[in-house]
Design an enzyme around this catalytic site. Sequence first.
Site, PDB file in Angstrom:
ATOM      1  N   GLU A  34      11.134  -5.945  99.371  1.00 31.53           N
ATOM      2  CA  GLU A  34       9.926  -5.161  99.094  1.00 31.53           C
ATOM      3  C   GLU A  34       8.930  -6.033  98.345  1.00 31.53           C
ATOM      4  O   GLU A  34       9.321  -6.976  97.653  1.00 31.53           O
ATOM      5  CB  GLU A  34      10.265  -3.963  98.168  1.00 31.53           C
ATOM      6  CG  GLU A  34      10.999  -2.820  98.829  1.00 31.53           C
ATOM      7  CD  GLU A  34      11.333  -1.694  97.848  1.00 31.53           C
ATOM      8  OE1 GLU A  34      11.167  -1.873  96.620  1.00 31.53           O
ATOM      9  OE2 GLU A  34      11.763  -0.635  98.319  1.00 31.53           O
ATOM     10  N   ARG A  74      22.847  13.322  91.078  1.00 36.34           N
ATOM     11  CA  ARG A  74      23.703  13.840  89.993  1.00 36.34           C
ATOM     12  C   ARG A  74      22.841  14.515  88.945  1.00 36.34           C
ATOM     13  O   ARG A  74      21.611  14.412  88.977  1.00 36.34           O
ATOM     14  CB  ARG A  74      24.428  12.656  89.341  1.00 36.34           C
ATOM     15  CG  ARG A  74      23.436  11.651  88.786  1.00 36.34           C
ATOM     16  CD  ARG A  74      24.034  10.582  87.911  1.00 36.34           C
ATOM     17  NE  ARG A  74      23.000   9.823  87.235  1.00 36.34           N
ATOM     18  CZ  ARG A  74      22.322   8.799  87.747  1.00 36.34           C
ATOM     19  NH1 ARG A  74      22.562   8.398  88.976  1.00 36.34           N
ATOM     20  NH2 ARG A  74      21.393   8.187  87.036  1.00 36.34           N
TER      21      ARG A  74
HETATM   22  C1  MV4 Z   1      11.246  -2.260  91.935  1.00 33.05           C
HETATM   23  C2  MV4 Z   1      10.425  -2.789  90.930  1.00 33.05           C
HETATM   24  C3  MV4 Z   1       9.237  -3.382  91.303  1.00 33.05           C
HETATM   25  N1  MV4 Z   1       8.896  -3.442  92.590  1.00 33.05           N
HETATM   26  N2  MV4 Z   1      10.857  -2.340  93.217  1.00 33.05           N
HETATM   27  C4  MV4 Z   1      14.943  -1.094  89.150  1.00 33.05           C
HETATM   28  C5  MV4 Z   1      15.836   0.085  89.209  1.00 33.05           C
HETATM   29  C6  MV4 Z   1      15.830   0.511  90.623  1.00 33.05           C
HETATM   30  N3  MV4 Z   1      15.896   1.937  90.729  1.00 33.05           N
HETATM   31  C7  MV4 Z   1      14.558  -0.051  91.189  1.00 33.05           C
HETATM   32  N4  MV4 Z   1      14.029  -0.948  90.206  1.00 33.05           N
HETATM   33  C8  MV4 Z   1      12.835  -1.576  90.389  1.00 33.05           C
HETATM   34  N5  MV4 Z   1      12.407  -1.651  91.658  1.00 33.05           N
HETATM   35  C9  MV4 Z   1       9.712  -2.937  93.519  1.00 33.05           C
HETATM   36  N6  MV4 Z   1       9.350  -3.017  94.807  1.00 33.05           N
HETATM   37  C10 MV4 Z   1      10.843  -2.703  89.614  1.00 33.05           C
HETATM   38  C11 MV4 Z   1      12.062  -2.099  89.340  1.00 33.05           C
HETATM   39  C12 MV4 Z   1      12.391  -2.089  87.952  1.00 33.05           C
HETATM   40  C13 MV4 Z   1      12.511  -0.919  87.245  1.00 33.05           C
HETATM   41  C14 MV4 Z   1      12.354   0.319  87.824  1.00 33.05           C
HETATM   42  C15 MV4 Z   1      12.481   1.466  87.108  1.00 33.05           C
HETATM   43  C16 MV4 Z   1      12.777   1.393  85.756  1.00 33.05           C
HETATM   44  C17 MV4 Z   1      12.941   0.191  85.163  1.00 33.05           C
HETATM   45  C18 MV4 Z   1      12.809  -0.983  85.883  1.00 33.05           C
HETATM   46  C19 MV4 Z   1      12.974  -2.189  85.243  1.00 33.05           C
HETATM   47  C20 MV4 Z   1      12.861  -3.326  85.949  1.00 33.05           C
HETATM   48  C21 MV4 Z   1      12.580  -3.286  87.294  1.00 33.05           C
END
Ligand code: MV4
Length: 493
Positions: free
Chosen positions: A200, A291
């Site tokens: 992504e 959940r």
């Molecule tokens: C991402 C992102 C930035 N861009 N996807 C981390 C947990 C998982 N559920 C998905 N995550 C992320 N996906 C894209 N395309 C940044 C994160 C992410 C993040 C997301 C939610 C809460 C905290 C986070 C910490 C670091 C990175």
Amino acid sequence: MFKKVLVANRGEIAIRVMRACRELGISTVGVYSEADKNALFAKYADEAYLIGPAPSSQSYLNMAAILAVSKNTGSDAIHPGYGFLSENPSFAKCCEEEGPIFIGPPSHVIAEMGNKIRARHLMMKAGVPVVPGTKDAVDDVDEAKVFAENIGYPVIIKASAGGGGIGMKVAHCREELVTTFGSTRQMAGSAFGDSSVFIEKYLEEPRHIEIQILADSYGNTIYLSDRECSIQRRHQKLIEEAPSPIMTPELRVQMGEAAVKVAKAIGYVNAGTVEFLYSRGDFYFLEVNTRLQVEHGITEMVTGIDIVKEQLRIAWGEKIDFLQEDICINGHAIECRINAEDPLNDFAPSPGKIRGYRSAGGPGVRVDSGVHTGYTISPYYDSMISKLCVWERTRDLAIARMERALYEYVVVGVKTNIPFHKAVMRNPDFRSGDITTAFIEDNKILESVEEIVKSEAEKGDTLASAIEAKDKKVAAITAAVYAYVSMAQKMQR
Ligand code: MV4
């Protein structure tokens, strides 16, 4: 309604679920590991059984042992809480095939949402915005390069079987992509037995906003509040609030309706959460958590809905007895996860005996905890000892209430992250609502934590020497007394 429910979990969440059962007149069965023999939740249950040694693999993840207890006790249903077996499709399937009723979504929904590529497909088909990315798994590095260079760096490589921050890596340039692509695939293969990855566009400093949903077996799907969960460290959430400081009535409807679309597209039943990333005015589907979540309590505070009771009613086959238009968001709620960990030592776990304990209370304060004075925090499980939630009419008032509650909260004998929470509550960026998932790294928050710890240590010197006194009994009593006396501690600003 169910007569007897087995709670396949431990600690605060086991108690939370049993409380709902008790209020609904359902009797409860607890299961515990050798390390939890004396734990509060095992005493709280109407009956409780030992299921194995301390390591989770032999107790809280031991399906055969848990199903045997269920059978022997005549339990009608199993509530898995969060973690452990809560998102294990094989466990849910076992329950579907052999009864008791699994309190959660159907096993095929858990399985489909566990496969992130499949989940993305379903969302695109349903017309829910997803982060620009590859439609399918990317198998070779040349294909990865083509995609990354079309969309532009940085990109994020995610394991299809990953989630919650596990099995994902960011690449900022071609060189990084080449090494990261291989290592993510390898890691996914060994961790999940499925090496497929997708790519992504990497959104920098997004906000993590999630929507709580409820769906019954009759096609009624309702969104409750959103939650802002951006304050986290290494994918461990530390502070959550409802609603998000950026939420507007329009955005709430847009995201809520997207979440309902997601739920309907996959045939969701029971309580669930749809996670989104929010960046520069746009939001994108991330994943579905199938959940009950740790942070469900703040949604309960702003909506007045008891989510665990709704889970029980839905699993029993009842219809949701309110409508979308009955849900309104009242005021603001904040949760601080109180962990036994040292915020000044890289948040290292701090297991051991709690010698003095007094939680916060008073108006608008909710504490869900599984500990007490004399309780020993085991190194086998996560370090969360309680969830401190507050409610007030506005965000500013809720922050002031949380700060007040944190100053009332006393834990003696183990280190906790309470000083970290105090520092965040007075941080100007937090107070202005300017938070992203990069908050902890960006904000010199640790300097502020250090100051708080230092000044409290000066006051606590007498306590420290008492605790270290040879006479354990004297030390314990002193600590308990201190816990009460320190209530009178003045809040420093
Ligand atoms: C991402 C992102 C930035 N861009 N996807 C981390 C947990 C998982 N559920 C998905 N995550 C992320 N996906 C894209 N395309 C940044 C994160 C992410 C993040 C997301 C939610 C809460 C905290 C986070 C910490 C670091 C990175």
